[in-house]
Design a protein around this motif. Structure first.
Motif, mmCIF file in Angstrom:
data_model
loop_
_atom_site.group_PDB
_atom_site.id
_atom_site.type_symbol
_atom_site.label_atom_id
_atom_site.label_comp_id
_atom_site.label_asym_id
_atom_site.label_seq_id
_atom_site.Cartn_x
_atom_site.Cartn_y
_atom_site.Cartn_z
ATOM 1 N N LEU A 94 0.820 -1.211 0.000
ATOM 2 C CA LEU A 94 0.000 0.000 0.000
ATOM 3 C C LEU A 94 0.858 1.268 0.000
ATOM 4 C CD1 LEU A 94 -2.659 -1.135 2.639
ATOM 5 C CD2 LEU A 94 -2.899 -1.147 0.143
ATOM 6 N N ALA A 95 2.172 1.097 -0.093
ATOM 7 C CA ALA A 95 3.072 2.261 -0.051
ATOM 8 C C ALA A 95 2.915 3.154 -1.270
ATOM 9 C CB ALA A 95 4.524 1.804 0.078
ATOM 10 N N ALA A 127 0.322 4.072 15.674
ATOM 11 C CA ALA A 127 0.999 4.269 14.391
ATOM 12 C C ALA A 127 0.098 3.846 13.234
ATOM 13 C CB ALA A 127 2.313 3.488 14.361
ATOM 14 N N LEU A 128 -0.558 2.700 13.378
ATOM 15 C CA LEU A 128 -1.411 2.225 12.293
ATOM 16 C C LEU A 128 -2.651 3.091 12.147
ATOM 17 C CD1 LEU A 128 -2.023 0.343 10.040
ATOM 18 C CD2 LEU A 128 -2.889 -1.335 11.668
ATOM 19 N N GLN A 129 -3.209 3.556 13.239
ATOM 20 C CA GLN A 129 -4.381 4.425 13.149
ATOM 21 C C GLN A 129 -4.060 5.720 12.409
ATOM 22 O OE1 GLN A 129 -5.501 4.651 17.298
ATOM 23 N NE2 GLN A 129 -6.850 2.881 17.159
ATOM 24 N N LEU A 135 -4.466 6.590 4.491
ATOM 25 C CA LEU A 135 -4.854 5.664 3.421
ATOM 26 C C LEU A 135 -6.294 5.913 2.981
ATOM 27 C CD1 LEU A 135 -3.313 2.331 4.756
ATOM 28 C CD2 LEU A 135 -2.690 3.458 2.610
ATOM 29 N N ILE A 136 -7.167 6.148 3.951
ATOM 30 C CA ILE A 136 -8.573 6.406 3.642
ATOM 31 C C ILE A 136 -8.714 7.706 2.864
ATOM 32 C CG2 ILE A 136 -10.830 6.924 4.659
ATOM 33 C CD1 ILE A 136 -9.899 5.101 7.057
ATOM 34 N N ARG A 142 -8.953 1.158 3.374
ATOM 35 C CA ARG A 142 -8.861 1.060 4.830
ATOM 36 C C ARG A 142 -8.295 -0.310 5.225
ATOM 37 N NH1 ARG A 142 -12.071 2.940 9.431
ATOM 38 N NH2 ARG A 142 -13.217 4.298 7.978
ATOM 39 N N ILE A 143 -7.356 -0.323 6.167
ATOM 40 C CA ILE A 143 -6.863 -1.580 6.729
ATOM 41 C C ILE A 143 -7.814 -2.004 7.842
ATOM 42 C CG2 ILE A 143 -4.996 -2.692 8.037
ATOM 43 C CD1 ILE A 143 -3.056 -0.754 6.578
#
Length: 330
Positions: A94-95, A127-129, A135-136, A142-143
């Motif tokens: 997703l980078a 970090a992921l949030q 990303l969204i 969305r992950i």
């Protein structure tokens, strides 16, 4: 008057009928590149069954494994466009949307498999949030879950104990910038190869080595074209499960919660599958003729760790604050 009353009655009956009719099932197209026998393939199949059961059939999932809908780039683009509802692969895939998401695949950043899973939890990882919000906004993706596939190790057709053994040799890199950087740290020459083409690339000598979890090495029968495995464990392989944001928001809040619960449970199971299978996989690879090299056999982990981390820091300076957040996760 009679016609008006009759019309209102008919309208009421129609409304009641629509209210009582079962919801139309939503089918999600789920793509991934994993082959039969890999943990990620088991995860997707069981998650699909679990989602259908948890939602009472309101949401069904049709899984397309083994690159049926294209390679990694095609899959990610498909999810962005919505032609594919959801998929999974390394976070770094997703980078192309948000470069910093690749940090979750960086080598030598997790203390353990359990910590890797905790640090990639979409519900609790700061970090992921933070990255998920980007990303969204920037990609409409969305992950919503993750998969633990096991530690990644180096396989080759010769003995590897330190980067000196790989110096300037063509080595397979996942076609993503993070892997290219890591393979440079190995001392090898990065050669991007899609997973579907990997056995042929190894057989023909296009590349002389690669790195993957033992489950993948076994499932793809790489022991037929590789003679050695160096148990470097340089990267805890955690895959992101991601979904098209419009597709996700079109689902009811209740079904989204049920899906997330299923994916969380399967994430924990994937960790157990990986841990329980590793010892057996080592023996299986040995039985198929592979030589397994550990630190007891002279594998020099510090010789790998230092140049790899130096290369990652040089190529991805923006990773630093996220690595600190990941390290803080218990």
């Amino acid at each position: 008057m009679y016609t008006s009353i009759t019309g209102r009655i008919a309208s009421a009956i129609l409304t009641l009928g629509l209210m009582s009719a079962p919801a139309v099932a939503e089918e999600l197209r789920y793509a991934h590149v994993g082959s039969e026998g890999d943990i990620q393939t088991q995860y997707a199949a069981e998650a699909a069954a679990g989602i259908a059961e948890a939602t009472g059939g309101e949401v069904t999932v049709k899984v397309f494994p083994a690159s049926q809908l294209g390679g990694v780039a095609e899959m990610v683009d498909g999810v962005r466009l919505g032609s594919i509802s959801m998929g999974h692969h390394d976070f770094a895939s997703l980078a192309r949307i948000v470069p910093d998401v690749a940090v979750f695949n960086a080598p030598f950043i997790y203390r353990s498999a359990e910590q890797a899973l905790a640090a990639t939890d979409p519900d609790s990882s700061p970090a992921l949030q933070e990255i998920n919000a980007k990303l969204i906004e920037e990609g409409g993706v969305r992950i919503i879950g993750r998969i633990y596939r096991g530690a990644r190790h180096i396989s080759s057709n010769f003995e590897v104990k330190s980067p000196a053994d790989l110096k300037d040799k063509p080595f397979r890199a996942v076609p993503l910038d993070l892997w290219v950087s890591m393979v440079k740290g190995f001392g090898a020459t990065p050669t991007p190869v899609e997973v579907s083409e990997l056995p042929t690339a190894l057989m023909t000598g296009l590349v002389v080595g690669q790195e993957n979890p033992l489950t993948m090495i076994s499932a793809n029968k790489l022991y037929e074209v590789q003679s050695h495995v160096a148990m470097t464990g340089h990267m805890h392989s955690v895959l992101a499960v991601f979904v098209n944001e419009d597709v996700w928001q079109a689902l009811s809040e209740d079904n989204r919660a049920k899906i997330t619960k299923v994916l969380d449970e399967k994430a924990d199971e994937s960790l157990r599958w990986a841990q329980e299978s590793e010892a057996g996989l080592v023996e299986e690879l040995k039985e198929n003729g592979m030589t397994v090299i550990t630190e007891a056999d002279g594998l020099d982990m510090d010789a790998f760790r230092t140049p790899v981390l130096d290369q990652i820091r040089a190529d991805f300076p923006d990773f630093a604050p996220y690595i600190e957040q990941i390290a803080a996760v218990e």
